[in-house]
Write an enzyme that holds these catalytic residues in place. Structure first.
Site, PDB file in Angstrom:
ATOM      1  N   MET A  33       0.835  -1.194   0.000  1.00 39.99           N
ATOM      2  CA  MET A  33       0.000   0.000   0.000  1.00 39.99           C
ATOM      3  C   MET A  33       0.880   1.259   0.000  1.00 39.99           C
ATOM      4  O   MET A  33       0.405   2.354   0.296  1.00 39.99           O
ATOM      5  CB  MET A  33      -0.937   0.006   1.206  1.00 39.99           C
ATOM      6  CG  MET A  33      -1.890  -1.199   1.195  1.00 39.99           C
ATOM      7  SD  MET A  33      -3.396  -0.951   2.131  1.00 39.99           S
ATOM      8  CE  MET A  33      -2.727  -0.717   3.773  1.00 39.99           C
ATOM      9  N   GLY A  91      10.795  -2.860   5.610  1.00 41.63           N
ATOM     10  CA  GLY A  91      10.003  -4.091   5.563  1.00 41.63           C
ATOM     11  C   GLY A  91       9.611  -4.407   4.122  1.00 41.63           C
ATOM     12  O   GLY A  91       9.800  -5.535   3.648  1.00 41.63           O
ATOM     13  N   HIS A  92       9.089  -3.393   3.420  1.00 43.12           N
ATOM     14  CA  HIS A  92       8.748  -3.585   2.010  1.00 43.12           C
ATOM     15  C   HIS A  92      10.002  -3.888   1.181  1.00 43.12           C
ATOM     16  O   HIS A  92       9.979  -4.757   0.305  1.00 43.12           O
ATOM     17  CB  HIS A  92       8.101  -2.320   1.438  1.00 43.12           C
ATOM     18  CG  HIS A  92       6.858  -1.861   2.149  1.00 43.12           C
ATOM     19  ND1 HIS A  92       6.839  -0.755   2.959  1.00 43.12           N
ATOM     20  CD2 HIS A  92       5.593  -2.355   2.160  1.00 43.12           C
ATOM     21  CE1 HIS A  92       5.617  -0.572   3.438  1.00 43.12           C
ATOM     22  NE2 HIS A  92       4.847  -1.536   2.977  1.00 43.12           N
ATOM     23  N   LYS A  97       5.211  -9.735   9.419  1.00 44.61           N
ATOM     24  CA  LYS A  97       4.683  -8.672  10.293  1.00 44.61           C
ATOM     25  C   LYS A  97       3.167  -8.797  10.440  1.00 44.61           C
ATOM     26  O   LYS A  97       2.612  -8.634  11.523  1.00 44.61           O
ATOM     27  CB  LYS A  97       5.048  -7.314   9.704  1.00 44.61           C
ATOM     28  CG  LYS A  97       4.188  -6.137  10.150  1.00 44.61           C
ATOM     29  CD  LYS A  97       4.677  -5.539  11.434  1.00 44.61           C
ATOM     30  CE  LYS A  97       3.727  -4.544  12.068  1.00 44.61           C
ATOM     31  NZ  LYS A  97       3.202  -3.510  11.211  1.00 44.61           N
TER      32      LYS A  97
HETATM   33  P1  AMP Z   1       1.453  -2.802   3.548  1.00 44.98           P
HETATM   34  O1  AMP Z   1       2.011  -1.803   2.581  1.00 44.98           O
HETATM   35  O2  AMP Z   1       1.482  -2.346   4.960  1.00 44.98           O
HETATM   36  O3  AMP Z   1       0.142  -3.374   3.115  1.00 44.98           O
HETATM   37  O4  AMP Z   1       2.462  -4.016   3.522  1.00 44.98           O
HETATM   38  C1  AMP Z   1       2.831  -4.642   2.314  1.00 44.98           C
HETATM   39  C2  AMP Z   1       3.587  -5.898   2.611  1.00 44.98           C
HETATM   40  O5  AMP Z   1       4.759  -5.560   3.388  1.00 44.98           O
HETATM   41  C3  AMP Z   1       2.795  -6.895   3.454  1.00 44.98           C
HETATM   42  O6  AMP Z   1       3.067  -8.206   2.983  1.00 44.98           O
HETATM   43  C4  AMP Z   1       3.338  -6.675   4.832  1.00 44.98           C
HETATM   44  O7  AMP Z   1       3.252  -7.821   5.656  1.00 44.98           O
HETATM   45  C5  AMP Z   1       4.786  -6.351   4.538  1.00 44.98           C
HETATM   46  N1  AMP Z   1       5.385  -5.634   5.665  1.00 44.98           N
HETATM   47  C6  AMP Z   1       4.924  -4.508   6.275  1.00 44.98           C
HETATM   48  N2  AMP Z   1       5.717  -4.169   7.305  1.00 44.98           N
HETATM   49  C7  AMP Z   1       6.697  -5.110   7.373  1.00 44.98           C
HETATM   50  C8  AMP Z   1       7.825  -5.325   8.223  1.00 44.98           C
HETATM   51  N3  AMP Z   1       8.107  -4.506   9.222  1.00 44.98           N
HETATM   52  N4  AMP Z   1       8.592  -6.399   7.987  1.00 44.98           N
HETATM   53  C9  AMP Z   1       8.323  -7.244   6.961  1.00 44.98           C
HETATM   54  N5  AMP Z   1       7.292  -7.094   6.122  1.00 44.98           N
HETATM   55  C10 AMP Z   1       6.483  -6.045   6.315  1.00 44.98           C
END
Ligand code: AMP
Length: 303
Positions: free
Chosen positions: A27, A33-34, A146
């Site tokens: 998103m 993390g990303h 996460k």
């Molecule tokens: P989001 O943009 O928050 O929807 O996250 C996109 C992807 O990044 C999802 O698969 C999340 O689980 C992963 N993600 C978000 N934060 C972390 C993190 N701190 N460590 C590893 N993966 C993450």
């Protein structure tokens, strides 16, 4: 990096490729993390597509959606640096060209933890992920540990619906003090930020007790919740030991599982977990990985 706005364009790109490609759904408002998901995809595939879409269907709270942090220019810059080949950035009109009548229901997997607090959240996630996988047809798709319940749901979605994709799980990336990186962390003020450590501290204590032989679900949940519970400015929402296969609550840690915690601090909702893989008959905690520097989340300029 090439930016494409339609499923058809990404599919044409994928079909013209010689090798395999991985999809990393996000998103936006990228952090390490990303980036680690993007690096995993680059290591495991010949090419990488990152999707960038703030999915309205997975927000149960309209305020949360409207204030979700966004910075597409910075995201493109970071994606480029991480070696992404294509960014798929659909508008809502492309993603939900038809107002969808069909839905993807995670059933009882959405009844607990995040699903119980955020009605409709995982139905929204499941529909968006299904559309991305069906519309783009990657060989592999990368998700972060996460979001442990989300990961379990996506794994089961791919299995139950026989989707021809490998779901790859990547470790949680943390700040140096243990706080799991999350785009919403930018809303934490200094005091809340230091309180936020209590989530990972409790989880690590619980992981240590597992390494020392503890298997009781209630005991592990109590350990994990102790630091957060001791701070009256931390609103603890749940601590739960859940099975990886179906997110059912476990009384004993006797199979692959994760121990999840959620709390709100100064109006910012945080989630975290440690997961337990099974090796040679014993659970092995995955505490994730820590940065040794300040996260890109807090850098306002490009270098
Ligand atoms: P989001 O943009 O928050 O929807 O996250 C996109 C992807 O990044 C999802 O698969 C999340 O689980 C992963 N993600 C978000 N934060 C972390 C993190 N701190 N460590 C590893 N993966 C993450």
């Amino acid at each position: 990096v090439e930016v494409l706005g339609s499923f058809a364009a990404v599919r044409r790109w994928g079909e013209s490729l010689q090798g395999s490609f991985g999809l990393v759904p996000t998103m936006g408002y990228l952090h390490e993390g990303h980036i680690s998901l993007l690096e995993g995809a680059r290591a495991g595939c010949d090419a990488v597509v990152m999707s960038l879409f703030v999915n309205p269907l997975q927000f149960d709270d309209p305020t949360d959606l409207s204030r979700y942090p966004r910075d597409p220019d910075r995201d493109l810059e970071l994606a480029e640096r991480a070696g992404v080949n294509v960014v798929f950035a659909p508008g809502v009109a492309e993603m939900y060209a038809t107002d969808p009548i069909f839905r993807v229901s995670p059933g009882r997997m959405a009844a607990s933890m995040e699903g119980a607090r955020r009605p409709g959240h995982f139905e929204g996630v499941a529909l968006a992920v299904t559309k991305l996988l069906a519309g783009i047809r990657p060989d592999r798709a990368y998700f972060g540990k996460k979001d442990a319940q989300q990961l379990a749901i996506v794994q089961r979605l791919a299995t139950d619906l026989s989707l021809p994709v490998d779901i790859v799980a990547m470790p949680t990336v943390r700040e140096a003090d243990g706080l799991a990186l999350g785009s919403r962390n930018v809303f934490l003020g200094a005091a809340a930020r230091s309180r936020a450590r209590s989530l990972s501290r409790g989880l690590f204590m619980a992981a240590d007790s597992v390494a020392a032989g503890e298997r009781g679900g209630a005991v592990l949940e109590a350990h994990a919740g102790t630091p957060a519970g001791a701070d009256d400015r931390v609103e603890l929402e749940y601590v739960e030991l859940a099975a990886q296969e179906d997110v059912g609550r476990l009384e004993e840690l006797d199979r692959p599982a994760f121990l999840a915690i959620a709390a709100t601090i100064d109006g910012v909702r945080l989630i975290d977990n440690v997961s337990f893989e099974w090796k040679a008959g014993v659970p092995v905690p995955d505490r994730g990985v820590r940065l040794d520097r300040i996260s890109a989340l807090y850098s306002t300029e490009e270098d």
